[in-house]
Design a protein around this motif. Structure first.
Motif, PDB file in Angstrom:
ATOM      1  N   ASN A  82       0.757  -1.078   0.123  1.00 35.08           N
ATOM      2  CA  ASN A  82      -0.133  -0.038  -0.058  1.00 35.08           C
ATOM      3  C   ASN A  82       0.851   0.957   0.060  1.00 35.08           C
ATOM      4  OD1 ASN A  82      -2.463   0.702  -0.083  1.00 35.08           O
ATOM      5  ND2 ASN A  82      -2.805   0.983   2.053  1.00 35.08           N
ATOM      6  N   PHE A  83       2.186   1.258  -1.070  1.00 35.37           N
ATOM      7  CA  PHE A  83       2.298   2.109  -1.477  1.00 35.37           C
ATOM      8  C   PHE A  83       3.339   2.833   0.380  1.00 35.37           C
ATOM      9  CE2 PHE A  83      -0.237   2.457  -4.480  1.00 35.37           C
ATOM     10  CZ  PHE A  83       1.110   2.959  -5.724  1.00 35.37           C
ATOM     11  N   ARG A  84       3.935   1.871   1.306  1.00 37.90           N
ATOM     12  CA  ARG A  84       4.379   2.334   2.467  1.00 37.90           C
ATOM     13  C   ARG A  84       5.955   2.719   1.846  1.00 37.90           C
ATOM     14  NH1 ARG A  84       1.887  -1.582   6.806  1.00 37.90           N
ATOM     15  NH2 ARG A  84       3.270  -2.416   5.952  1.00 37.90           N
ATOM     16  N   GLY A  85       6.490   1.617   0.616  1.00 36.29           N
ATOM     17  CA  GLY A  85       7.889   1.373   0.248  1.00 36.29           C
ATOM     18  C   GLY A  85       8.262   0.401   0.863  1.00 36.29           C
ATOM     19  N   GLY A  86       9.751   0.376   1.012  1.00 38.70           N
ATOM     20  CA  GLY A  86      10.401  -0.698   1.645  1.00 38.70           C
ATOM     21  C   GLY A  86      11.279  -1.773   0.169  1.00 38.70           C
ATOM     22  N   ARG A  87      11.316  -2.374   1.127  1.00 33.61           N
ATOM     23  CA  ARG A  87      12.122  -3.340  -0.260  1.00 33.61           C
ATOM     24  C   ARG A  87      11.146  -4.367   0.178  1.00 33.61           C
ATOM     25  NH1 ARG A  87      17.461  -3.493  -1.519  1.00 33.61           N
ATOM     26  NH2 ARG A  87      16.604  -4.037  -3.174  1.00 33.61           N
ATOM     27  N   PHE A  88      10.726  -5.189  -2.077  1.00 34.16           N
ATOM     28  CA  PHE A  88      10.507  -6.371  -1.514  1.00 34.16           C
ATOM     29  C   PHE A  88      11.501  -6.962  -2.668  1.00 34.16           C
ATOM     30  CE2 PHE A  88       7.072  -8.963  -4.705  1.00 34.16           C
ATOM     31  CZ  PHE A  88       5.946  -9.176  -2.741  1.00 34.16           C
ATOM     32  N   LEU A  89      12.043  -8.643  -1.811  1.00 33.27           N
ATOM     33  CA  LEU A  89      13.060  -8.696  -2.268  1.00 33.27           C
ATOM     34  C   LEU A  89      12.476 -10.069  -3.250  1.00 33.27           C
ATOM     35  CD1 LEU A  89      15.729  -9.202   0.507  1.00 33.27           C
ATOM     36  CD2 LEU A  89      15.711  -7.699  -1.387  1.00 33.27           C
ATOM     37  N   GLU A  90      11.237  -9.806  -3.487  1.00 33.27           N
ATOM     38  CA  GLU A  90      10.053 -11.753  -4.095  1.00 33.27           C
ATOM     39  C   GLU A  90      10.191 -10.923  -5.174  1.00 33.27           C
ATOM     40  OE1 GLU A  90       9.181  -9.758  -0.935  1.00 33.27           O
ATOM     41  OE2 GLU A  90      10.004 -12.004   0.965  1.00 33.27           O
ATOM     42  N   ALA A  91      10.651  -8.883  -5.540  1.00 37.47           N
ATOM     43  CA  ALA A  91       9.921  -9.264  -6.940  1.00 37.47           C
ATOM     44  C   ALA A  91      10.413 -10.176  -8.327  1.00 37.47           C
ATOM     45  CB  ALA A  91      10.435  -7.874  -7.057  1.00 37.47           C
ATOM     46  N   GLY A  92      11.001 -10.633  -7.995  1.00 32.33           N
ATOM     47  CA  GLY A  92      11.821 -11.706  -9.272  1.00 32.33           C
ATOM     48  C   GLY A  92      10.692 -12.161  -9.193  1.00 32.33           C
ATOM     49  N   LYS A  93       9.849 -13.316  -8.080  1.00 31.10           N
ATOM     50  CA  LYS A  93       8.915 -14.094  -8.524  1.00 31.10           C
ATOM     51  C   LYS A  93       7.657 -14.033  -8.771  1.00 31.10           C
ATOM     52  CE  LYS A  93      10.427 -16.292  -3.216  1.00 31.10           C
ATOM     53  NZ  LYS A  93       9.954 -16.249  -2.204  1.00 31.10           N
ATOM     54  N   ILE A  94       7.345 -12.429  -9.285  1.00 29.20           N
ATOM     55  CA  ILE A  94       6.419 -12.809  -9.728  1.00 29.20           C
ATOM     56  C   ILE A  94       6.561 -11.775 -11.201  1.00 29.20           C
ATOM     57  CG2 ILE A  94       4.867 -12.399  -7.415  1.00 29.20           C
ATOM     58  CD1 ILE A  94       4.821  -9.133  -7.503  1.00 29.20           C
ATOM     59  N   SER A  95       7.721 -12.004 -11.849  1.00 27.90           N
ATOM     60  CA  SER A  95       7.690 -11.321 -13.090  1.00 27.90           C
ATOM     61  C   SER A  95       6.978 -12.319 -14.272  1.00 27.90           C
ATOM     62  CB  SER A  95       9.601 -11.785 -12.530  1.00 27.90           C
ATOM     63  OG  SER A  95       9.850 -12.447 -13.572  1.00 27.90           O
ATOM     64  N   ALA A  96       7.381 -11.390 -15.856  1.00 28.34           N
ATOM     65  CA  ALA A  96       7.196 -12.174 -16.328  1.00 28.34           C
ATOM     66  C   ALA A  96       7.824 -13.572 -16.684  1.00 28.34           C
ATOM     67  CB  ALA A  96       7.332 -11.073 -17.679  1.00 28.34           C
ATOM     68  N   GLN A  97       8.971 -13.286 -16.538  1.00 30.32           N
ATOM     69  CA  GLN A  97      10.270 -14.464 -16.658  1.00 30.32           C
ATOM     70  C   GLN A  97       9.554 -15.760 -15.723  1.00 30.32           C
ATOM     71  OE1 GLN A  97      11.225 -11.072 -16.025  1.00 30.32           O
ATOM     72  NE2 GLN A  97      12.690 -10.427 -16.604  1.00 30.32           N
ATOM     73  N   VAL A  98       8.761 -15.236 -14.817  1.00 29.68           N
ATOM     74  CA  VAL A  98       8.684 -16.596 -13.963  1.00 29.68           C
ATOM     75  C   VAL A  98       8.037 -17.030 -14.395  1.00 29.68           C
ATOM     76  CG1 VAL A  98       7.335 -16.991 -11.638  1.00 29.68           C
ATOM     77  CG2 VAL A  98       9.845 -15.647 -11.851  1.00 29.68           C
ATOM     78  N   MET A  99       6.945 -16.540 -15.450  1.00 30.97           N
ATOM     79  CA  MET A  99       5.362 -17.541 -16.107  1.00 30.97           C
ATOM     80  C   MET A  99       5.908 -17.446 -17.136  1.00 30.97           C
ATOM     81  SD  MET A  99       2.381 -14.488 -15.653  1.00 30.97           S
ATOM     82  CE  MET A  99       3.509 -12.558 -15.634  1.00 30.97           C
ATOM     83  N   PHE A 100       6.944 -17.371 -17.257  1.00 31.02           N
ATOM     84  CA  PHE A 100       7.507 -18.252 -19.304  1.00 31.02           C
ATOM     85  C   PHE A 100       8.149 -19.104 -18.462  1.00 31.02           C
ATOM     86  CE2 PHE A 100      11.634 -19.442 -21.506  1.00 31.02           C
ATOM     87  CZ  PHE A 100      10.809 -18.578 -23.073  1.00 31.02           C
ATOM     88  N   ASN A 101       9.175 -19.151 -17.407  1.00 28.65           N
ATOM     89  CA  ASN A 101      10.099 -19.938 -17.019  1.00 28.65           C
ATOM     90  C   ASN A 101       9.084 -20.993 -16.814  1.00 28.65           C
ATOM     91  OD1 ASN A 101      12.262 -18.943 -17.626  1.00 28.65           O
ATOM     92  ND2 ASN A 101      12.675 -18.092 -15.626  1.00 28.65           N
ATOM     93  N   LYS A 102       7.698 -21.040 -16.069  1.00 27.26           N
ATOM     94  CA  LYS A 102       7.205 -22.481 -15.246  1.00 27.26           C
ATOM     95  C   LYS A 102       5.717 -22.672 -16.510  1.00 27.26           C
ATOM     96  CE  LYS A 102       6.720 -20.603 -10.617  1.00 27.26           C
ATOM     97  NZ  LYS A 102       5.862 -20.797  -9.729  1.00 27.26           N
TER      98      LYS A 102
END
Length: 214
Positions: A38-58
């Motif tokens: 909700n726009f609080r910011g900080g880090r989201f190190l899991e971003a790579g888990k929800i990328s287009a590359q992941v959709m493709f790789n799966k």
């Protein structure tokens, strides 16, 4: 002249034509541009888990489609049978949807985001406003402003993928607590009260898009 040059060289200058705008998740997270919880910011190190590359790789992306002459083929033809089934005619999520229903809700489950995207497409609901509405509700839940009694037993916690999908469907069908959120965060906050207005991310009633405004 510029258009002709771009038409000839775009494959050398950008990778978006391969998998669409969802390839930018890691980049935007690193830049601080990715909305998180909700726009609080900080880090989201899991971003790579929800990328287009992941959709493709799966193996979810079967084909890339797009509008005539556009080098960014941003409509994915996707297929998934578990844990949810998808109708491929609704395409797959791009950057704004991945951020709205993903990082901004603390969700790192690509399958859940794909399903919520399909629900929005099926009922003609905007994915960005839906994601902002759910992240707003998640912060209200975290702050104790709303409880499971309000949400019909749905634990609207950041990171709860099943809750995000369930609330997306409720918003689309205007059922339960989703009926309140379907009005948008400005009106929802006015109805909920209890200081929830502080967590409603909008400008003049319009939910803000998926780029960190600070």
């Amino acid at each position: 002249t510029l258009a002709r040059w771009m038409g000839k060289h775009f494959k050398e200058k950008t990778h978006l034509w391969k998998l669409g705008t969802g390839t930018t998740m890691d980049i935007y997270e690193g830049q601080g541009n990715l909305p998180i919880r909700n726009f609080r910011g900080g880090r989201f190190l899991e971003a790579g888990k929800i990328s287009a590359q992941v959709m493709f790789n799966k193996g979810y992306i079967k084909q890339m489609e797009g509008c005539y002459a556009c080098p960014v083929k941003c409509k994915k033809k996707v297929e998934m049978t578990t844990p949810w089934t998808l109708d491929p005619s609704y395409g797959g999520p791009e950057y704004e949807t991945l951020a709205a229903l993903g990082s901004n809700c603390g969700i790192d489950n690509i399958e859940a985001i794909m399903k919520a995207h399909e629900i929005c497409g099926k009922y003609g609901v905007d994915t960005m406003s839906t994601g902002v509405a759910i992240s707003f509700a998640m912060e209200c839940f975290e702050q104790g402003i709303i409880t499971e009694e309000d949400t019909g037993g749905i634990r609207l916690e950041f990171g709860n993928a099943d809750a995000m999908v369930a609330m997306t469907e409720q918003i689309a069908l205007r059922k339960g607590f989703g009926d309140i959120l379907s009005q948008g965060v400005k009106r929802a906050a006015a109805q909920i009260g209890k200081g929830s207005e502080e967590f409603a991310m909008h400008v003049k009633g319009e939910e803000i898009p998926m780029h960190e405004p600070r």
